[in-house]
Write a protein that holds these residues in place. Structure first.
Motif, short mmCIF file in Angstrom:
data_model
loop_
_atom_site.label_atom_id
_atom_site.label_comp_id
_atom_site.label_asym_id
_atom_site.label_seq_id
_atom_site.Cartn_x
_atom_site.Cartn_y
_atom_site.Cartn_z
N GLU A 31 56.65 44.20 45.21
CA GLU A 31 55.66 43.54 44.23
C GLU A 31 56.41 44.02 42.93
O GLU A 31 55.85 43.56 41.73
N LEU A 144 34.82 47.38 38.31
CA LEU A 144 35.68 47.14 39.63
C LEU A 144 34.81 45.90 40.59
O LEU A 144 33.71 46.43 40.70
N GLN A 209 41.56 48.66 48.31
CA GLN A 209 41.17 48.35 46.88
C GLN A 209 42.39 48.25 45.98
O GLN A 209 42.01 48.63 44.88
N ARG A 210 43.60 48.74 46.43
CA ARG A 210 44.60 49.18 45.44
C ARG A 210 44.88 48.14 44.48
O ARG A 210 44.98 48.28 43.06
N ALA A 211 44.66 46.68 44.87
CA ALA A 211 45.03 45.54 43.85
C ALA A 211 44.05 45.49 42.81
O ALA A 211 44.22 45.29 41.41
N ALA A 212 42.86 45.80 43.29
CA ALA A 212 41.51 45.76 42.38
C ALA A 212 41.51 47.06 41.37
O ALA A 212 41.34 46.78 40.33
N GLN A 214 44.28 48.46 40.31
CA GLN A 214 45.57 48.26 39.46
C GLN A 214 44.92 47.19 38.28
O GLN A 214 45.13 47.40 37.15
N ARG A 215 44.32 46.23 38.76
CA ARG A 215 44.10 44.94 37.65
C ARG A 215 42.92 45.50 36.71
O ARG A 215 42.98 45.29 35.76
N ALA A 216 42.06 46.57 37.31
CA ALA A 216 40.88 47.14 36.55
C ALA A 216 41.34 47.96 35.47
O ALA A 216 41.13 47.98 34.24
N LEU A 218 44.58 47.93 34.52
CA LEU A 218 45.39 47.30 33.32
C LEU A 218 44.21 46.25 32.34
O LEU A 218 44.85 46.01 31.14
N GLY A 219 43.25 45.94 32.99
CA GLY A 219 42.38 45.26 32.05
C GLY A 219 41.20 45.97 31.49
O GLY A 219 40.69 45.30 30.63
#
Length: 227
Positions: A31, A144, A209-212, A214-216, A218-219
């Motif tokens: 990634e 989240l 839930q790692r990707a969620a 990360q996105r949270a 960053l957002g």
């Protein structure tokens, strides 16, 4: 981040010496473009066939074989002993997000020291990835998109308060601290929103839930000010 050595516009993978599941490491390597090793984390990377773009630390644990295989301009020796190799690496990376693997397993004192570093840098977006869990320091607000029943643990490193929606046991009106009330083994009823009044709260989620997470991060609307 005036001491930064590594600069990136995308998430950076930071690998520590508490080796874990090679499958997690391989997914993370797929990634990211930039990979940093904290001391003996370079040996774990070498074992899976990926040399780090930078090796940072006091270098008292990395093998001579791995160190010798790296070009000198990739090796950054920070000799002081007042901080851990994880701390040395975090403050040396300028990136929107650091994914740290190899810090949650192994010795308990090393684990606790890593969590302390998360609290020390509330102005940084850092996700520690283990074989079963991911851990991050909560920003002032986070949203989240979790499925009902997802385990959500909150662990305070100091006295903190906040509010929540979407948790089975809300945290509104609770003073939480490591020597009194903590928030382990809570669960999501659906999408979760958490607002913290001050820094110092860790969130622990299943590694799925790692990707969620990360996105949270960053957002998020913003992080805490640098200490």
């Amino acid at each position: 981040m005036n001491d930064a050595i590594v600069f990136a516009d995308a998430p950076v993978l930071l690998v520590g010496g508490a080796h874990g599941d090679n499958r997690h490491l391989s997914r993370l390597l797929d990634e990211v473009e930039t990979v940093v090793a904290a001391d003996s984390g370079a040996d774990w990377l070498a074992a899976v066939g990926r040399m780090p773009d930078a090796l940072i630390g006091d270098l008292d644990s990395v093998s001579e074989t791995t160190r010798a295989a790296l070009a000198e301009d990739r090796v950054h020796h920070i000799a002081e002993q007042d901080s851990t190799d994880f701390d040395k690496a975090v403050r040396s990376i300028n990136a929107p997000l650091i994914l740290g693997v190899g810090f949650l397993g192994g010795r308990v004192d090393h684990l606790m020291a890593a969590l302390t570093v998360l609290a020390r840098y509330p102005d940084r977006a850092i996700v520690l990835v283990g074989d079963k869990d991911v851990v991050a320091h909560l920003p002032p607000s986070i949203d989240l998109p979790l499925e009902p029943g997802t385990r959500v643990s909150l662990y305070p490193l100091c006295a903190v308060e906040g509010t929540s929606t979407g948790l089975h046991w809300p945290i509104d009106g609770l003073l939480m601290s490591p020597d009194a009330r903590v928030g382990t083994s809570n669960r999501a009823e659906g999408a979760v929103r958490i607002r913290m009044h001050s820094a110092g709260m860790l969130i622990i989620l299943p590694v799925s839930q790692r990707a969620a997470l990360q996105r949270a991060l960053l957002g998020a609307d913003g992080l805490w000010p640098a200490p």
